[in-house]
Design a protein around this motif. Sequence first.
Motif, PDB file in Angstrom:
ATOM      1  N   UNK A  52       0.804  -1.212   0.000  1.00 41.53           N
ATOM      2  CA  UNK A  52       0.000   0.000   0.000  1.00 41.53           C
ATOM      3  C   UNK A  52       0.842   1.269   0.000  1.00 41.53           C
ATOM      4  N   UNK A  53       2.168   1.091   0.151  1.00 42.58           N
ATOM      5  CA  UNK A  53       3.042   2.263   0.294  1.00 42.58           C
ATOM      6  C   UNK A  53       2.960   3.199  -0.913  1.00 42.58           C
ATOM      7  N   UNK A  54       2.903   2.615  -2.106  1.00 39.20           N
ATOM      8  CA  UNK A  54       2.902   3.466  -3.303  1.00 39.20           C
ATOM      9  C   UNK A  54       1.520   3.919  -3.723  1.00 39.20           C
ATOM     10  N   UNK A  55       0.551   3.878  -2.827  1.00 35.14           N
ATOM     11  CA  UNK A  55      -0.809   4.242  -3.214  1.00 35.14           C
ATOM     12  C   UNK A  55      -1.524   3.062  -3.845  1.00 35.14           C
ATOM     13  N   UNK A  56      -2.746   3.295  -4.309  1.00 33.93           N
ATOM     14  CA  UNK A  56      -3.521   2.168  -4.822  1.00 33.93           C
ATOM     15  C   UNK A  56      -3.770   2.239  -6.334  1.00 33.93           C
ATOM     16  N   UNK A  57      -3.105   3.163  -7.014  1.00 31.43           N
ATOM     17  CA  UNK A  57      -3.317   3.273  -8.457  1.00 31.43           C
ATOM     18  C   UNK A  57      -2.844   2.043  -9.225  1.00 31.43           C
ATOM     19  N   UNK A  58      -1.763   1.437  -8.768  1.00 29.31           N
ATOM     20  CA  UNK A  58      -1.237   0.260  -9.461  1.00 29.31           C
ATOM     21  C   UNK A  58      -1.076  -0.892  -8.477  1.00 29.31           C
ATOM     22  N   UNK A 109     -16.386  -3.530   0.285  1.00 28.04           N
ATOM     23  CA  UNK A 109     -15.041  -4.029   0.574  1.00 28.04           C
ATOM     24  C   UNK A 109     -14.971  -5.561   0.569  1.00 28.04           C
ATOM     25  N   UNK A 110     -15.970  -6.223   1.158  1.00 29.85           N
ATOM     26  CA  UNK A 110     -15.885  -7.684   1.260  1.00 29.85           C
ATOM     27  C   UNK A 110     -16.036  -8.356  -0.098  1.00 29.85           C
ATOM     28  N   UNK A 111     -16.921  -7.826  -0.931  1.00 29.98           N
ATOM     29  CA  UNK A 111     -17.060  -8.398  -2.275  1.00 29.98           C
ATOM     30  C   UNK A 111     -15.767  -8.213  -3.065  1.00 29.98           C
ATOM     31  N   UNK A 112     -15.202  -7.010  -2.992  1.00 35.96           N
ATOM     32  CA  UNK A 112     -13.943  -6.749  -3.716  1.00 35.96           C
ATOM     33  C   UNK A 112     -12.833  -7.668  -3.208  1.00 35.96           C
ATOM     34  N   UNK A 113     -12.744  -7.812  -1.886  1.00 31.30           N
ATOM     35  CA  UNK A 113     -11.694  -8.665  -1.320  1.00 31.30           C
ATOM     36  C   UNK A 113     -11.877 -10.115  -1.768  1.00 31.30           C
ATOM     37  N   UNK A 114     -13.132 -10.583  -1.838  1.00 28.96           N
ATOM     38  CA  UNK A 114     -13.312 -11.987  -2.209  1.00 28.96           C
ATOM     39  C   UNK A 114     -13.089 -12.196  -3.711  1.00 28.96           C
ATOM     40  N   UNK A 115     -13.358 -11.180  -4.525  1.00 31.67           N
ATOM     41  CA  UNK A 115     -13.029 -11.278  -5.955  1.00 31.67           C
ATOM     42  C   UNK A 115     -11.515 -11.364  -6.149  1.00 31.67           C
ATOM     43  N   UNK A 116     -10.787 -10.546  -5.399  1.00 29.30           N
ATOM     44  CA  UNK A 116      -9.322 -10.597  -5.477  1.00 29.30           C
ATOM     45  C   UNK A 116      -8.826 -11.970  -5.023  1.00 29.30           C
ATOM     46  N   UNK A 117      -9.432 -12.490  -3.950  1.00 32.58           N
ATOM     47  CA  UNK A 117      -9.045 -13.823  -3.476  1.00 32.58           C
ATOM     48  C   UNK A 117      -9.243 -14.862  -4.563  1.00 32.58           C
ATOM     49  N   UNK A 130      -6.775  -7.212 -13.721  1.00 32.24           N
ATOM     50  CA  UNK A 130      -8.010  -7.777 -13.171  1.00 32.24           C
ATOM     51  C   UNK A 130      -8.175  -7.377 -11.703  1.00 32.24           C
ATOM     52  N   UNK A 131      -7.101  -7.512 -10.929  1.00 30.62           N
ATOM     53  CA  UNK A 131      -7.189  -7.169  -9.507  1.00 30.62           C
ATOM     54  C   UNK A 131      -7.528  -5.690  -9.337  1.00 30.62           C
ATOM     55  N   UNK A 132      -6.906  -4.852 -10.163  1.00 28.22           N
ATOM     56  CA  UNK A 132      -7.155  -3.417 -10.087  1.00 28.22           C
ATOM     57  C   UNK A 132      -8.634  -3.118 -10.336  1.00 28.22           C
ATOM     58  N   UNK A 133      -9.199  -3.804 -11.316  1.00 25.49           N
ATOM     59  CA  UNK A 133     -10.612  -3.625 -11.631  1.00 25.49           C
ATOM     60  C   UNK A 133     -11.475  -4.099 -10.462  1.00 25.49           C
ATOM     61  N   UNK A 149      -4.233  -0.605 -24.001  1.00 26.46           N
ATOM     62  CA  UNK A 149      -5.629  -0.801 -23.703  1.00 26.46           C
ATOM     63  C   UNK A 149      -5.887  -1.786 -22.597  1.00 26.46           C
ATOM     64  N   UNK A 150      -5.152  -1.675 -21.498  1.00 23.31           N
ATOM     65  CA  UNK A 150      -5.529  -2.456 -20.330  1.00 23.31           C
ATOM     66  C   UNK A 150      -6.801  -1.845 -19.772  1.00 23.31           C
ATOM     67  N   UNK A 151      -7.885  -2.606 -19.745  1.00 29.29           N
ATOM     68  CA  UNK A 151      -9.171  -2.024 -19.384  1.00 29.29           C
ATOM     69  C   UNK A 151      -9.176  -1.413 -17.973  1.00 29.29           C
ATOM     70  N   UNK A 152      -8.450  -2.029 -17.030  1.00 29.90           N
ATOM     71  CA  UNK A 152      -8.460  -1.490 -15.676  1.00 29.90           C
ATOM     72  C   UNK A 152      -7.826  -0.094 -15.648  1.00 29.90           C
ATOM     73  N   UNK A 153      -6.755   0.052 -16.437  1.00 33.64           N
ATOM     74  CA  UNK A 153      -6.104   1.353 -16.485  1.00 33.64           C
ATOM     75  C   UNK A 153      -7.004   2.388 -17.150  1.00 33.64           C
TER      76      UNK A 153
END
Lengths: 207, 207
Positions: free
Chosen positions: A79-85, A145-153, A186-189, B200-204
């Motif tokens: 998380x140090x570099x922010x959440x953009x990437x 938050x929970x839906x996003x976390x479980x999608x990432x999982x 995908x995770x970013x989305x 064209x990374x869709x998340x970006x």
Amino acid sequence: MSPRAGRRPGESVTRGLILAAAKTAFSERGYDATSMRAIAREAGVDPALVVHYFGSKVGLFEASLELPVEIGALVAGLLEGGTDAVGERIVRTFLGVWDATPGQGPMLAMLRGAVSHPDSADRLRMMLAHQVLQPIAAAAGGDQTELRASLVAAQVVGLAMARYVLRFEPIASASPDVLAPLIGGTLQRYLTASLDPGSGDPAQQHA
Amino acid sequence: MSPRAGRRPGESVTRGLILAAAKTAFSERGYDATSMRAIAREAGVDPALVVHYFGSKVGLFEASLELPVEIGALVAGLLEGGTDAVGERIVRTFLGVWDATPGQGPMLAMLRGAVSHPDSADRLRMMLAHQVLQPIAAAAGGDQTELRASLVAAQVVGLAMARYVLRFEPIASASPDVLAPLIGGTLQRYLTASLDPGSGDPAQQHA
């Protein structure tokens, strides 16, 4: 994990008793329903000693998992570099930890345990949810938050299955530089895009 | 799977011998290096009988997996409506098959086997790759069919792990109507979007 200076004989025994009680308690009752006070009682030690050795419930839980990495530091680093990437960073960090462990022994043991024993599945889920993914999803600032976390999982565990268990090519031998943008996107989305159907599903926009 | 009319005694024995030889051959040598002729020899039967009972190498391989569904028909159904929304249809079909099986017994057994035994992992990978994902990726018409198929595998296997093994909420109890657009969007992107980093990374684009 390193022994502290001035440790009295008996300290490691006490620590071991607390850890054993914690493993049983977290497995049987789950993370939320387990208190440090109850673990102290079950270990037959003073509650102050639990705090002394493990600091917090999260610290005790993490120690009870006997992981090869220190999760809290890992998440803070992500998380140090922010959440953009952050999606790409999660993939790089995740692959870094797995690839650095010859044969992926401890991590494969965790997956194997989860697939075979519901208790182990509960512990792995709690660790991923409470210590890794929900903090990241919360920091990314999205709703749900929970839906996003479980999608990432679902994507991260699937990456581990595809690369290290099923050995799908080319994922099994691709470098992190290839996988990080693809799966990180995908995770970013999952972490930051709208989860509202119809309102900007990136795949649909792109197609 | 239904017994055919007029089956002679001894047919099921012959069929069983062929299946046993096929399971061993596919596990030990892999799908590509196994021929129907070699399986016939190892089963001690005439090669014509292998064709008679199983039609083709794919048919024999599928029979050797003892799956609860007929994979070929499933994939044909997925592709019937074109590939514009195939990502969502994959998720709906996948969840339909798993949810319809009480306790997910046979599928969980397959995952458990894959995590514990490299041979079982090989068979599950070959089934997913050759029979399901590569045909779908090829039909979707993108380049890099194998990379796309393995990305889809990483997401679909992860969905199974998150929903049925680790039981992450809300994925574990969400309806297919909630999950199909979210995870289907990811599959659609893996199948049809550009995999070129930066282009064209869709998340970006969405962020």
